[in-house]
Design an enzyme around this catalytic site. Structure first.
Site, PDB file in Angstrom:
ATOM      1  N   TYR A 303     -69.638  42.553 103.166  1.00  0.00           N
ATOM      2  CA  TYR A 303     -69.812  42.946 104.648  1.00  0.00           C
ATOM      3  C   TYR A 303     -69.834  44.482 104.706  1.00  0.00           C
ATOM      4  CZ  TYR A 303     -67.462  38.448 104.891  1.00  0.00           C
ATOM      5  OH  TYR A 303     -66.970  37.151 104.872  1.00  0.00           O
ATOM      6  N   CYS A 329     -71.952  45.246  86.720  1.00  0.00           N
ATOM      7  CA  CYS A 329     -73.153  45.704  86.535  1.00  0.00           C
ATOM      8  C   CYS A 329     -74.075  45.378  88.007  1.00  0.00           C
ATOM      9  CB  CYS A 329     -73.921  44.939  85.559  1.00  0.00           C
ATOM     10  SG  CYS A 329     -73.148  45.562  83.931  1.00  0.00           S
ATOM     11  N   GLU A 330     -73.506  45.947  88.984  1.00  0.00           N
ATOM     12  CA  GLU A 330     -74.518  45.800  90.301  1.00  0.00           C
ATOM     13  C   GLU A 330     -74.254  47.250  91.064  1.00  0.00           C
ATOM     14  OE1 GLU A 330     -75.797  43.351  91.531  1.00  0.00           O
ATOM     15  OE2 GLU A 330     -75.385  41.786  90.392  1.00  0.00           O
TER      16      GLU A 330
END
Ligand SMILES: *Cc1c(COP(=O)(O)O)cnc(C)c1O
Length: 403
Positions: A303, A329-330
């Protein structure tokens, strides 16, 4: 004062901590605000569903608002009386409906006409009568984040007024349905009173018109949850004004209030404790890499939610703006963005505040990370309420792969 260093040493990091005394204070505040009428505060279990937390609220007299049969089972296991358990949610499977009927809970919140038919059929099959309430979508803009708005016709929740009327007429003449309540829940993290009052007026008018049109006497006025909390400096609704706004719409009606707070009861009681692994910078950005990540606390990534941060460095050590990020890993894996923080060393602790609602419950094993431990603090004492997962826990359900 909580000794976070000692807690971190004892239980490891990352970690969820809950101040049970704060749970109590929030419960009492809201319960007291409704004292002019009979009321049940049904804790919205999804906000933080550890059995010890549900049990704590149950010991204070709370009921439970559940959105899956798993949550109903949790509530029963934690000792919530069945006559204080509500089952809500837009998509209930047949087996969930059947189990809820047989568990003899307070009522099922019905969210569509098709679902009402289904519930009637299943009740008939098991030869029972089931108490129901209908979730009305009053088409009111709750003025909150679009992902947590639920009271507009563009949201998937509830039914419009005309459908609700037809459904009450059907339920009222069915041998297997007992309409006892009416429900609305227009969104979460609500910080304005007006949309709540407007919704209550619409729904209370529907109660009156059902009474005069078909002689239906409902017993429960379920106002949902949604009461906002302070994450930073937002203005929040005073619980007394909230209760007054609702109660003022009910003149001439003899109804028990059901309120389903989740965030209000739990958010500010919870903390997410994490350790700094490294600092790193490039020409644009400074990153503080910690051992907690989006799989543990998803709200910032999901959000863009803000959580304030407490650190344990000298107050005047600020060296500039940084992002607090995890090992996942983002690029969306962050716990805080562009906030002023001091320089950290390896193993320094960072405390993410207001993480008691929609924190642990939304956590996952993404990147094969073990879900955190959860610890309760009460009267200055700490107690493990969920142990940290292990790698073996994670793979326990998988079968030998077939090649
Ligand atoms: C999520 C939910 C709640 C609790 O919402 P909060 O914003 O946490 O108070 C209450 N009722 C229903 C039906 C819900 O889906």
């Amino acid at each position: 004062m909580i000794d976070y260093n000692q807690i971190a040493q004892k239980y490891g990091t990352p970690l969820y901590l809950y101040d049970f005394d704060h749970f109590t204070a929030q419960y009492e505040k809201l319960k007291d605000a409704f004292r002019a009428r009979k009321s049940i505060l049904a804790y919205a279990v999804k906000a933080s569903s550890n059995l010890s937390i549900i049990k704590h609220f149950a010991s204070l007299g709370a009921g439970a608002d559940c959105v899956s049969i798993g949550e109903v089972r949790r509530a029963l296991l934690a000792g919530v009386p069945k006559y204080k358990i509500i089952f809500s949610g837009v998509g209930k499977r047949d087996d969930e409906i059947a189990e809820a009927i047989c568990s003899d809970i307070l009522y099922i919140n019905v969210e569509s006409s098709a679902e009402l038919d289904r519930i009637e059929l299943i009740a008939k099959r098991v030869d029972r009568s089931v108490r129901i309430s209908i979730r009305v979508n009053p088409n009111i803009d709750p003025k909150t984040h679009p992902y947590i708005s639920t009271g507009l016709h563009s949201n998937k929740f509830g039914v419009d007024l005309d459908s609700a009327k037809r459904m009450y007429i059907q339920a009222n003449s069915s041998q297997h349905l007992e309409p006892v309540g009416i429900h609305f829940h227009i969104g979460s993290q609500l910080t304005e009173l007006e949309p709540i009052r407007d919704s209550a007026i619409i729904v209370a008018d529907l109660v009156r018109s059902l009474r005069s049109a078909i002689g239906l006497e409902l017993k429960f006025f379920d106002v949902g949850g949604g009461l906002g909390v302070q994450y930073s400096d937002e203005k929040i609704i005073d619980p007394v004004e909230y209760a007054q706004a609702i109660l003022s719409t009910l003149s001439g009606l003899d109804l028990t209030i059901i309120c389903e707070p989740g965030r209000f009861l739990s958010a500010n009681a919870g903390y997410f404790l994490t350790r700094v692994l490294y600092e790193k910078s490039n020409s644009d950005k400074r990153f503080i890499i910690v051992d907690g990540a989006m799989n543990d606390l998803l709200r910032p990534s999901l959000y863009g939610a803000y959580h304030s941060i407490t650190h344990f460095k000298e107050a005047d050590e600020k060296v500039g703006v940084a992002d607090v990020v995890g090992p996942v890993c983002e690029s969306g894996d962050f716990l805080a963005k562009d906030i002023e923080l001091p320089y950290f060393q390896h193993n320094d602790l960072i405390l993410i505040n207001s993480a008691g609602a929609y924190g642990f419950g939304m956590s996952s094993n993404y990147n094969t990370r073990n879900r955190c431990a959860e610890v309760a603090i009460s009267h200055g004492r700490d107690r493990l309420i969920r142990r940290r997962e292990s790698f073996d826990d994670q793979i326990a359900l998988e079968r030998e792969f077939i090649s």
